[in-house]
Design a protein around this motif. Structure first.
Motif, short mmCIF file in Angstrom:
data_model
loop_
_atom_site.label_atom_id
_atom_site.label_comp_id
_atom_site.label_asym_id
_atom_site.label_seq_id
_atom_site.Cartn_x
_atom_site.Cartn_y
_atom_site.Cartn_z
N ALA A 210 0.77 -1.21 0.15
CA ALA A 210 0.02 0.09 -0.02
C ALA A 210 1.00 1.32 -0.07
O ALA A 210 1.91 1.11 0.61
N ASP A 233 -3.41 -0.21 -3.66
CA ASP A 233 -4.13 0.46 -2.69
C ASP A 233 -3.33 1.83 -2.23
O ASP A 233 -2.29 1.66 -1.74
N GLN A 274 -9.34 1.74 3.21
CA GLN A 274 -8.45 1.43 2.34
C GLN A 274 -7.20 0.71 3.03
O GLN A 274 -6.80 -0.33 2.35
N ALA A 278 -6.01 -3.30 2.22
CA ALA A 278 -4.75 -3.76 2.10
C ALA A 278 -4.33 -4.70 2.86
O ALA A 278 -3.21 -5.28 2.75
#
Length: 305
Positions: A210, A233, A274, A278
């Protein structure tokens, strides 16, 4: 490849299969805030610093809590600090490690300010890495270019690439020296926005999976957009979250992303979702006293590879 061409760099990076086993450090190290104070020399080019009185006892208590917290994820070593080096609480700018062709390396940065150059000369930390761990020494402290290591250079260890923010704390000569020292496949150089001093305040790569970044921290926001195409991500930060050090985060293992409490509180529901997508839990520690010195959680943590 070392370049300023963000599109070409992103195209290269998207072709690299990440090595997740290499994404996180084997252990971490910290330096205690002994004699903690806000250093006026560093404040000359660090707008995040809060000039004025700092509470050394409170800073030490917060640092101990950070040590205990990250020890749950990785072995964590703490070196003593010194009143002669008040910024030593942020060791990742001065000391960093890498594993290149199976051999450990300890890299010493070339610091801009005199106080931090004294820090780079610490024999005990050098001896720990070379004598105890057997790492090869790559000493950049006297080479021509300024390079404040993983403050200026955000490294995606899984892909073997780096993102280097240029400012008074790092120049192109320093960026090239760091690419070689860390054995990276490629480095993207870009100018930080006016008032920014380190790339790791405006972006972080978490375990190769991420990306957390603040586009307003880049002089050219199209560079941030290109970097964003590398990762599935992407957590994009608003100015308020950047100012709260949300970009100064780290994953020392594959399951948890660490933020200061103030940084974690600045994240909204979508950003938290988010990170969860991830695969990251959010860990946080109170560091507001230490943040008066212009850095936050990621700056306090050096990685051992």
């Amino acid at each position: 490849m070392i370049t300023r061409d963000a599109s070409a760099f992103a195209e290269l990076a998207r072709c690299i299969q990440p090595d997740i086993d290499a994404a996180c450090p084997r252990a971490v190290f910290l330096v205690a805030p002994d004699g903690f104070r806000v250093d006026e020399e560093s404040a000359s080019d660090n707008a995040y610093m809060a000039l004025g009185e700092a509470d050394p006892g409170r800073a030490l208590a917060q640092h101990r809590a950070l040590h205990a917290a990250v020890s749950a994820d990785r072995p964590a070593i703490v070196f003593p600090g010194s009143t002669a080096t008040p910024d030593a609480v942020f060791p990742n700018n001065v000391f960093a490690t890498a594993r290149v062709a199976g051999q450990g390396r300890v890299v010493i940065g070339h610091m801009r300010h005199a106080g931090r150059r004294r820090e780079a000369g610490r024999a005990d930390i050098r001896e720990f890495f070379t004598g105890v761990l057997g790492h090869a020494l790559v000493d950049l402290s006297t080479q021509p270019g300024i390079c404040e290591l993983t403050g200026s250079l955000v490294i995606d260890r899984a892909r073997g690439i780096g993102f280097c923010g240029l400012s008074e704390r790092c120049d192109e000569t320093g960026a090239r020296a760091m690419m070689e020292a860390f054995g990276l496949r490629g480095v993207l150089m870009f100018d930080l926005a006016s008032g920014e001093y380190h790339a790791n305040v405006v972006m972080s790569v978490l375990a190769g999976r991420a990306l957390v970044l603040a586009p307003q921290g880049f002089a050219d926001r199209s560079v941030a957009a290109a970097i964003g195409t590398i990762y599935r991500d992407v957590v994009s930060l608003e100015p308020e979250a950047k100012a709260a050090f949300a970009g100064n985060c780290i994953a020392v293992d594959e399951r948890r992303a660490w933020f200061s409490t103030r940084a974690a509180q600045s994240l909204n529901a979508a950003q938290r979702a988010q990170l969860a997508r991830a695969g990251f839990e959010i860990g946080s520690v109170d560091l507001d006293e230490i943040e008066k010195a212009g850095g936050s959680l990621r700056c306090c943590i050096g990685e051992i590879y």
